[in-house]
Scaffold this motif. Structure first.
Motif, PDB file in Angstrom:
ATOM      1  N   ARG A 101      23.896  17.096  12.497  1.00 28.61           N
ATOM      2  CA  ARG A 101      23.045  18.286  12.536  1.00 28.61           C
ATOM      3  C   ARG A 101      21.832  18.062  13.442  1.00 28.61           C
ATOM      4  NH1 ARG A 101      22.930  20.179   6.128  1.00 28.61           N
ATOM      5  NH2 ARG A 101      25.198  20.507   5.914  1.00 28.61           N
ATOM      6  N   TRP A 102      21.249  16.883  13.329  1.00 26.11           N
ATOM      7  CA  TRP A 102      20.135  16.562  14.225  1.00 26.11           C
ATOM      8  C   TRP A 102      20.602  16.525  15.681  1.00 26.11           C
ATOM      9  CZ3 TRP A 102      15.759  17.247  11.997  1.00 26.11           C
ATOM     10  CH2 TRP A 102      15.556  16.886  10.665  1.00 26.11           C
ATOM     11  N   LEU A 103      21.768  15.956  15.911  1.00 19.34           N
ATOM     12  CA  LEU A 103      22.294  15.896  17.278  1.00 19.34           C
ATOM     13  C   LEU A 103      22.604  17.294  17.805  1.00 19.34           C
ATOM     14  CD1 LEU A 103      24.654  12.778  17.000  1.00 19.34           C
ATOM     15  CD2 LEU A 103      22.368  12.905  18.010  1.00 19.34           C
ATOM     16  N   ALA A 104      23.082  18.176  16.931  1.00 21.38           N
ATOM     17  CA  ALA A 104      23.355  19.554  17.358  1.00 21.38           C
ATOM     18  C   ALA A 104      22.058  20.262  17.749  1.00 21.38           C
ATOM     19  CB  ALA A 104      24.066  20.316  16.244  1.00 21.38           C
ATOM     20  N   ALA A 105      20.990  20.034  16.965  1.00 22.02           N
ATOM     21  CA  ALA A 105      19.696  20.639  17.299  1.00 22.02           C
ATOM     22  C   ALA A 105      19.191  20.120  18.646  1.00 22.02           C
ATOM     23  CB  ALA A 105      18.681  20.342  16.197  1.00 22.02           C
ATOM     24  N   SER A 106      19.368  18.814  18.877  1.00 24.05           N
ATOM     25  CA  SER A 106      18.959  18.244  20.165  1.00 24.05           C
ATOM     26  C   SER A 106      19.786  18.829  21.301  1.00 24.05           C
ATOM     27  CB  SER A 106      19.119  16.718  20.130  1.00 24.05           C
ATOM     28  OG  SER A 106      18.272  16.143  19.159  1.00 24.05           O
ATOM     29  N   ALA A 107      21.082  19.050  21.060  1.00 23.59           N
ATOM     30  CA  ALA A 107      21.950  19.619  22.091  1.00 23.59           C
ATOM     31  C   ALA A 107      21.529  21.039  22.440  1.00 23.59           C
ATOM     32  CB  ALA A 107      23.403  19.595  21.626  1.00 23.59           C
ATOM     33  N   SER A 109       9.460  12.837  -2.575  1.00 25.03           N
ATOM     34  CA  SER A 109      10.635  13.652  -2.234  1.00 25.03           C
ATOM     35  C   SER A 109      11.858  12.800  -1.911  1.00 25.03           C
ATOM     36  CB  SER A 109      10.319  14.560  -1.047  1.00 25.03           C
ATOM     37  OG  SER A 109       9.928  13.783   0.089  1.00 25.03           O
ATOM     38  N   ASN A 110      11.609  11.601  -1.354  1.00 24.87           N
ATOM     39  CA  ASN A 110      12.689  10.673  -0.997  1.00 24.87           C
ATOM     40  C   ASN A 110      13.840  11.383  -0.254  1.00 24.87           C
ATOM     41  OD1 ASN A 110      13.957   8.188  -0.799  1.00 24.87           O
ATOM     42  ND2 ASN A 110      15.031   8.436  -2.753  1.00 24.87           N
ATOM     43  N   PRO A 111      13.563  11.999   0.884  1.00 21.15           N
ATOM     44  CA  PRO A 111      14.616  12.720   1.598  1.00 21.15           C
ATOM     45  C   PRO A 111      15.613  11.755   2.241  1.00 21.15           C
ATOM     46  CG  PRO A 111      12.642  12.634   2.926  1.00 21.15           C
ATOM     47  CD  PRO A 111      12.283  12.024   1.591  1.00 21.15           C
ATOM     48  N   SER A 112      16.835  12.206   2.374  1.00 18.94           N
ATOM     49  CA  SER A 112      17.866  11.427   3.065  1.00 18.94           C
ATOM     50  C   SER A 112      18.056  12.054   4.449  1.00 18.94           C
ATOM     51  CB  SER A 112      19.175  11.444   2.268  1.00 18.94           C
ATOM     52  OG  SER A 112      20.167  10.680   2.938  1.00 18.94           O
ATOM     53  N   LEU A 113      17.268  11.603   5.396  1.00 13.85           N
ATOM     54  CA  LEU A 113      17.233  12.248   6.708  1.00 13.85           C
ATOM     55  C   LEU A 113      18.508  12.012   7.507  1.00 13.85           C
ATOM     56  CD1 LEU A 113      13.552  11.359   7.686  1.00 13.85           C
ATOM     57  CD2 LEU A 113      14.405  13.515   6.756  1.00 13.85           C
ATOM     58  N   MET A 114      19.175  10.906   7.255  1.00 14.02           N
ATOM     59  CA  MET A 114      20.370  10.581   8.024  1.00 14.02           C
ATOM     60  C   MET A 114      21.670  10.890   7.273  1.00 14.02           C
ATOM     61  SD  MET A 114      19.533   9.556  11.045  1.00 14.02           S
ATOM     62  CE  MET A 114      18.240  10.812  10.985  1.00 14.02           C
ATOM     63  N   ARG A 115      21.571  11.782   6.289  1.00 11.33           N
ATOM     64  CA  ARG A 115      22.786  12.148   5.560  1.00 11.33           C
ATOM     65  C   ARG A 115      23.743  12.929   6.475  1.00 11.33           C
ATOM     66  NH1 ARG A 115      21.956  15.335   0.094  1.00 11.33           N
ATOM     67  NH2 ARG A 115      21.112  13.261  -0.455  1.00 11.33           N
ATOM     68  N   HIS A 116      23.169  13.783   7.324  1.00 11.26           N
ATOM     69  CA  HIS A 116      23.988  14.577   8.245  1.00 11.26           C
ATOM     70  C   HIS A 116      23.467  14.378   9.673  1.00 11.26           C
ATOM     71  CE1 HIS A 116      25.811  16.536   4.800  1.00 11.26           C
ATOM     72  NE2 HIS A 116      24.603  16.856   4.347  1.00 11.26           N
ATOM     73  N   PRO A 117      23.744  13.236  10.287  1.00  8.61           N
ATOM     74  CA  PRO A 117      23.189  12.968  11.621  1.00  8.61           C
ATOM     75  C   PRO A 117      23.656  13.957  12.678  1.00  8.61           C
ATOM     76  CG  PRO A 117      24.874  11.351  11.047  1.00  8.61           C
ATOM     77  CD  PRO A 117      24.592  12.132   9.809  1.00  8.61           C
ATOM     78  N   THR A 164      16.900  12.061  17.473  1.00 11.65           N
ATOM     79  CA  THR A 164      17.956  12.023  18.486  1.00 11.65           C
ATOM     80  C   THR A 164      18.474  10.596  18.628  1.00 11.65           C
ATOM     81  OG1 THR A 164      16.994  13.885  19.716  1.00 11.65           O
ATOM     82  CG2 THR A 164      18.594  12.514  20.874  1.00 11.65           C
ATOM     83  N   ALA A 165      17.578   9.647  18.883  1.00 14.88           N
ATOM     84  CA  ALA A 165      17.992   8.256  19.078  1.00 14.88           C
ATOM     85  C   ALA A 165      18.593   7.671  17.794  1.00 14.88           C
ATOM     86  CB  ALA A 165      16.807   7.417  19.545  1.00 14.88           C
ATOM     87  N   THR A 166      17.905   7.879  16.663  1.00 10.26           N
ATOM     88  CA  THR A 166      18.395   7.288  15.412  1.00 10.26           C
ATOM     89  C   THR A 166      19.705   7.923  14.938  1.00 10.26           C
ATOM     90  OG1 THR A 166      16.090   6.842  14.812  1.00 10.26           O
ATOM     91  CG2 THR A 166      17.735   6.641  13.076  1.00 10.26           C
ATOM     92  N   PRO A 167      19.831   9.271  14.898  1.00 15.23           N
ATOM     93  CA  PRO A 167      21.133   9.841  14.520  1.00 15.23           C
ATOM     94  C   PRO A 167      22.260   9.435  15.471  1.00 15.23           C
ATOM     95  CG  PRO A 167      19.433  11.518  14.414  1.00 15.23           C
ATOM     96  CD  PRO A 167      18.811  10.324  15.054  1.00 15.23           C
TER      97      PRO A 167
END
Length: 741
Positions: A470-476, A460-468, A729-732
């Motif tokens: 969004r991850w931070l918003a989910a954590s918030a 699948s080769n996902p690009s997990l950090m394309r929209h960091p 959270t840490a990586t984004p």
């Protein structure tokens, strides 16, 4: 076989053999929460005549040791804790009332001349206009004026409880004076004999801790100024046998140099400890079996060797506990079980790295891949274990009681896991991959293929950090939801942090909580908080109580069912509760600060700040979930929280270690791409390690009994939250901070 392989094999054999010898010959010292008994923590208090310094505390310990020996408790221990606290452990003692009374009394014994009846306006205590006089009530409640003490407990040679069987006077205490005390007693009684019979001044007052316990008249046969010779007397009163023996014990033990106050008292029934040991043993066996089956299924031969190393890890950890003389407590027992799951991490790191090496190199062999896997995974293993050791060290330094024992076992477990992975697993793996059978069938080793998780990620080769963001918003969002639980529901602080008393019972039949509350209100405890757990367990939490009041609560609960067993009794003074609350906040602050300093030193401030921000995120979410669930926040929860901090950092360290490695090899490559690649490469390790720990924690939560359920639940929630936040959270956050810098 290489020389280094033979040396590692020899070291592994020596370590296992020595551990086996220690385990068979040296018993582990069990804490009172596992073997049952009473622990009393006393704090010395300063007086107008002296400070509660180290010398006074040492002298107080000696007096208390004499009193403890006289109680007849088997294998008691008494030890200093800090400059002004004394910890007394009394194994097997289930009713602490007598012990607490004997240990807590100052026992200042004095003998006074009675000057006469007190005036109506004289108040009890020392008279300000006559400094050498004081007013105390006698046995019948009539106030007497007393001269300053003529004799004290230092003038007494010995005291003994006696029963007057012939005269029918009942129990009394004989007192023999020594040295100048003999003449002093003759002078005191001689002065009293100069007054007429019936005159209060013909009496001699015997005072214990500012209370007249006996004030007999001098016999008419004693002549004025001649006194009673022989240097002995009797203390009479309405004593029963236990009261007379206790008074003799206090007199013989001597007075405490300074007063003491009971700031903490814990009593644990013997059945609770036995059940906890059995439940934890089952959790360890089943959790280890499931974890072993999982890593064997994933890593095949290497997984089987890791399972053998896990068994060796358990043996080494147990032997280290026994050899160091560490006390195994209930949280410590849970830490011992938990560390089994954590011991899997180092093996998984090595095996996943070996898989990468095998896939990346042309004509790679299992032997060369295993060697490269150990070499290249070492920095991540070292960093992740050091962060856990920081958490264990803080638990030992800043926690108290059984929670400190958790820090000890966790620290020993981390060190033993490194020996298990880097020495024992390495020796077994080197030997296995050098066998011709495995060289011909590399797929059996478990490292000749990339694994299910890595295969799916590769396709699948996902690009997990394309929209960091969004991850931070989910954590918030998760952070706000957790914080709202703290604001709306509040925190149910345990008795350790609030002060008060907590008593837990098992009952033969279920007891309705409302019925118990009504009964306790009728008994004079309207504010008692009653909770039930399971079918036959009930807990009562109140403000600070005396031991007599606690006995009344026990009697009230016993009246509601035909059989009641007290399994736990904890009393925390308000000053200690405040101190423990402050200590908990300090422990959290120091834990986060220590992790930040270490990570910044090992990596960069940007990565260290991101990891610590994710840790704070984990702490708030875990506390918030417990607030929503209505679970208690106590010392055991603090131990789980600090462990989660150490465990969560492990995942971040593994990702950041890979980011550092990739950044060195790909200078000029965008940071977001490097972080994305690092996440994908380490995700299989994170999943497999999390699964191994989850088996252990689930077994502990299900089989560990009520005493460990909340602890295991906190760790399980923390494992899930920490795994997520380390990746998303840490990586984004690091990517976003790098973009803004």
């Amino acid at each position: 076989m290489h020389r280094s392989t033979r040396i590692r094999g020899l070291i592994a054999l020596v370590a296992v053999a020595l551990s086996l010898y220690v385990a068979l010959t040296v018993p582990v010292h069990l804490g009172l929460d596992l073997r049952g008994g009473t622990q009393i923590v006393l704090e010395t208090r300063p007086t107008a005549d002296g400070d509660a310094d180290d010398e006074a505390t040492d002298r107080t310990m000696e007096v208390l040791r004499g009193r403890i020996d006289a109680l007849g408790v088997a294998e008691p221990t008494i030890a200093r804790s800090g400059s002004d606290r004394i910890v007394v452990e009394l194994p097997g003692l289930q009713d602490p009332r007598e012990a607490a009374d004997v240990l807590g009394r100052t026992a200042q014994l004095s003998f006074h001349q009675v000057l006469g009846a007190a005036a109506p306006d004289d108040k009890p205590g020392r008279l300000p206009e006559r400094a050498r006089e004081q007013v105390l009530d006698d046995e019948s409640g009539r106030p007497l004026r007393l001269e300053a003490a003529s004799l004290t407990g230092k003038d007494v040679e010995k005291a003994a409880a006696r029963l007057d069987q012939q005269g029918g006077a009942g129990w009394h205490v004989t007192v023999d004076f020594k040295g100048s005390g003999k003449d002093g007693w003759a002078r005191l009684t001689g002065e009293a004999a100069c007054h007429a019979a019936g005159d209060p001044a013909r009496r001699v007052a015997i005072v214990l801790d500012d209370k007249i316990i006996s004030s007999p008249q001098v016999d008419p046969s004693v002549a004025c100024r001649s006194g009673i010779s022989g240097g002995s007397t009797q203390i009479t009163g309405s004593f029963d046998d236990s009261e007379a023996k206790e008074l003799a014990l206090l007199i013989n033990g001597g007075a405490l140099p300074v007063p003491v106050e009971t700031v903490e008292q814990r009593t644990v029934g013997p059945t609770l400890g036995a059940e906890a040991i059995t439940a934890s043993a089952w959790a360890a066996v089943i959790g280890t079996a499931l974890t072993s089956l999982f890593i064997i299924a994933v890593y095949r031969i290497m997984g089987a060797l890791a399972a053998v190393a896990l068994a060796c890890y358990g043996l080494i950890s147990y032997a280290a506990l026994a050899a160091l003389g560490a006390t195994l407590t209930l949280p410590g027992l849970a830490g011992f079980v938990l560390a089994i799951g954590m011991a899997v991490d180092a093996n998984v790191l090595v095996f996943e790295r070996a898989r990468e090496e095998y896939a990346a190199r042309h004509r790679a062999t299992p032997r060369s891949s295993v060697t490269a896997g150990f070499r290249r995974a070492f920095s991540a293993i070292a960093d992740s274990n050091i962060t856990t050791l920081i958490a264990a060290g803080l638990l030992f330094l800043l926690a108290s009681g059984p929670v400190r024992g958790f820090g000890v076992t966790l620290g020993i477990g981390v060190l033993a896991s490194m020996v298990s992975a880097l020495v024992i697993t390495r020796a077994l793996a080197d030997y296995a991959v050098s066998r011709p059978a495995l060289r011909r069938r590399p797929h059996l080793t478990g490292i000749a293929h990339t694994g299910t998780v890595r295969d799916r990620l590769g396709r699948s080769n996902p690009s997990l950090m394309r929209h960091p963001r969004r991850w931070l918003a989910a954590s918030a969002v998760a952070l706000v939801a957790a914080a709202s639980g703290i604001a709306v529901r509040g925190l149910d602080f345990g008795v350790e942090f609030t002060g008060g008393r907590l008593i837990e019972y098992t009952t033969a039949t279920p007891v309705d909580a409302d019925r118990a509350r009504a009964a306790l209100a009728d008994a004079g405890f309207p504010r008692a908080v009653v909770q039930t757990s399971g079918e036959n367990q009930l807990s009562v939490r109140t403000h600070q109580l005396s031991n007599a009041q606690a006995a009344t609560i026990t009697d009230t609960i016993s009246d509601l069912t035909h059989q009641t067993d007290k399994i736990r009794d904890e009393a925390i003074g308000p000053s200690l509760g405040k101190e423990l609350r402050q200590g908990a906040l300090i422990a959290l602050g120091v834990a986060l600060g220590a992790q930040l300093i270490y990570l910044a030193a090992r990596f960069r401030w940007l990565l260290g700040t991101s990891a610590v921000a994710a840790l704070a995120h984990d702490v708030v979410i875990l506390v918030g979930i417990f607030a929503w669930l209505g679970k208690p926040v106590d010392g055991v929860f603090l131990a789980a929280l600090l462990t989660v901090i150490g465990y969560s950092v492990n995942d971040s360290v593994v990702v950041f270690d890979r980011i550092r490695e990739l950044a060195r090899a790909n200078r000029g490559k965008p940071f977001a791409r490097i972080a994305d690649q690092a996440l994908l490469q380490t995700l299989p390790r994170t999943v497999n390690t999390g699964m191994g720990a989850a088996f252990i924690l689930t077994a502990l939560a299900v089989l560990g009994g009520d005493s460990l359920t909340d602890f295991a639940l906190a760790l399980l929630i923390g494992l899930v939250v920490g795994t997520y936040s380390s990746m998303f959270t840490a990586t984004p956050l690091a990517v976003e901070l790098h973009r803004r810098s």
